[in-house]
Design a protein around this motif. Structure first.
Motif, mmCIF file in Angstrom:
data_model
loop_
_atom_site.group_PDB
_atom_site.id
_atom_site.type_symbol
_atom_site.label_atom_id
_atom_site.label_comp_id
_atom_site.label_asym_id
_atom_site.label_seq_id
_atom_site.Cartn_x
_atom_site.Cartn_y
_atom_site.Cartn_z
ATOM 1 N N GLU A 6 18.520 89.160 6.263
ATOM 2 C CA GLU A 6 19.395 90.320 5.997
ATOM 3 C C GLU A 6 20.832 90.502 5.621
ATOM 4 O O GLU A 6 21.427 90.353 4.864
ATOM 5 N N ARG A 7 21.924 90.538 7.266
ATOM 6 C CA ARG A 7 22.778 90.687 7.154
ATOM 7 C C ARG A 7 23.308 89.407 6.412
ATOM 8 O O ARG A 7 24.464 89.497 5.637
ATOM 9 N N ILE A 8 22.708 88.032 6.967
ATOM 10 C CA ILE A 8 23.903 87.098 5.614
ATOM 11 C C ILE A 8 23.418 87.229 4.471
ATOM 12 O O ILE A 8 24.787 87.123 3.926
ATOM 13 N N ARG A 13 29.328 85.634 2.719
ATOM 14 C CA ARG A 13 30.669 84.843 2.252
ATOM 15 C C ARG A 13 29.811 83.394 2.105
ATOM 16 O O ARG A 13 30.869 82.801 2.977
ATOM 17 N N VAL A 14 29.575 82.452 0.947
ATOM 18 C CA VAL A 14 30.020 81.012 1.070
ATOM 19 C C VAL A 14 31.008 81.263 0.345
ATOM 20 O O VAL A 14 31.484 80.855 -0.822
ATOM 21 N N PHE A 25 29.709 91.016 11.545
ATOM 22 C CA PHE A 25 28.509 91.301 12.251
ATOM 23 C C PHE A 25 28.852 90.165 13.131
ATOM 24 O O PHE A 25 28.350 90.953 14.186
ATOM 25 N N LEU A 26 29.117 88.650 12.884
ATOM 26 C CA LEU A 26 28.917 87.998 14.232
ATOM 27 C C LEU A 26 29.747 87.745 14.338
ATOM 28 O O LEU A 26 30.316 87.368 15.989
ATOM 29 N N SER A 174 16.535 78.221 16.457
ATOM 30 C CA SER A 174 17.823 79.177 15.771
ATOM 31 C C SER A 174 16.782 79.996 14.860
ATOM 32 O O SER A 174 15.887 80.129 14.078
ATOM 33 N N LEU A 175 17.652 81.236 14.637
ATOM 34 C CA LEU A 175 17.121 82.326 13.766
ATOM 35 C C LEU A 175 17.135 82.235 12.920
ATOM 36 O O LEU A 175 16.330 83.520 12.670
ATOM 37 N N ALA A 176 18.262 81.749 12.320
ATOM 38 C CA ALA A 176 17.700 81.822 10.891
ATOM 39 C C ALA A 176 18.118 79.926 10.415
ATOM 40 O O ALA A 176 19.366 79.799 10.313
#
Ligand code: 5GP
Length: 194
Positions: A6-8, A13-14, A25-26, A174-176
């Motif tokens: 959800e945060r991604i 931004r691509v 956030f990361l 991998s979490l996402a």
């Protein structure tokens, strides 16, 4: 991990060149609540692996390693990009072809921080072609320690580093997992319940 996906979607931004920017956030600003949950999730997923140490690579792996280290109650070590003058003694070294900077650099860990008795969990923010991961695997191999798991926050599946690492038999979580990404949107691979 739904919260990370959800945060991604809301803040990622691509950029041209297939780079996903998640620096709110990361890997520039770090969201402590999200990272606390990421640390706990890695602790849960690798609970049976007998982890004694966490290994990452500077700079953006450090926050992920720090929160995971707190959740698992084991120390973490980060490989330094060399040129660093404050490394001394026996060094474990390897080299990485950087995806984001498009250049090769050397990394090193002081040998005294990894021993053959260690069961190591590697963590990092991104997995793309797998170059950073392979360099960390080489460092663990030199130390005589065992790689007991690999925890990645965001895997870009279409760059296939993850496939290769799984084929080698490593326990990779991998979490996402991004299956496709463009300025129009991001598609995630559904993650099986574990
Ligand atoms: P690899 O070595 O697997 O090709 O790339 C992994 C490293 O490159 C990660 O440590 C990460 O720092 C960086 N990286 C790869 N892809 C991306 C991306 O899309 N966004 C960001 N911010 N970093 C990336």
């Amino acid at each position: 991990m739904k919260e990370l996906e959800e945060r991604i979607i809301s803040e990622g931004r691509v950029l041209p060149g297939n780079v996903l920017k998640v620096d709110s956030f990361l890997n520039h600003q770090v969201d402590q609540r999200l990272l606390t949950n990421i640390g706990k999730e890695f602790a849960r997923l690798f609970a049976d692996e007998g982890i004694t140490k966490i290994l990452t690579i500077e700079a953006s792996g450090i926050a992920v390693a720090a929160f995971t280290s707190m959740a698992m109650d084991v120390p973490f070590v980060f490989a330094k990009k060399t040129g660093s003058l404050n490394l001394e003694g026996d060094l474990l070294t390897s080299s990485v072809m950087s995806y984001t900077y498009q250049k090769e650099y050397a990394i090193a860990v002081e040998a005294k921080f990894l021993s053959p008795a260690d069961r190591v969990l590697i963590v990092d923010d991104f997995l793309a072609n797998g170059m950073a991961l392979k360099a960390l695997l080489a460092i663990i191999r030199q130390s005589g320690a065992e790689t007991a798991g690999i925890g990645i926050c965001i895997e870009k599946a279409y760059q296939h580093g993850g496939d290769e690492i799984r084929r080698l038999g490593y326990h990779l979580e991998s979490l996402a997992v991004i299956e496709a990404m463009s300025e129009e949107g991001i598609t995630f691979r559904p993650r099986p319940e574990k």
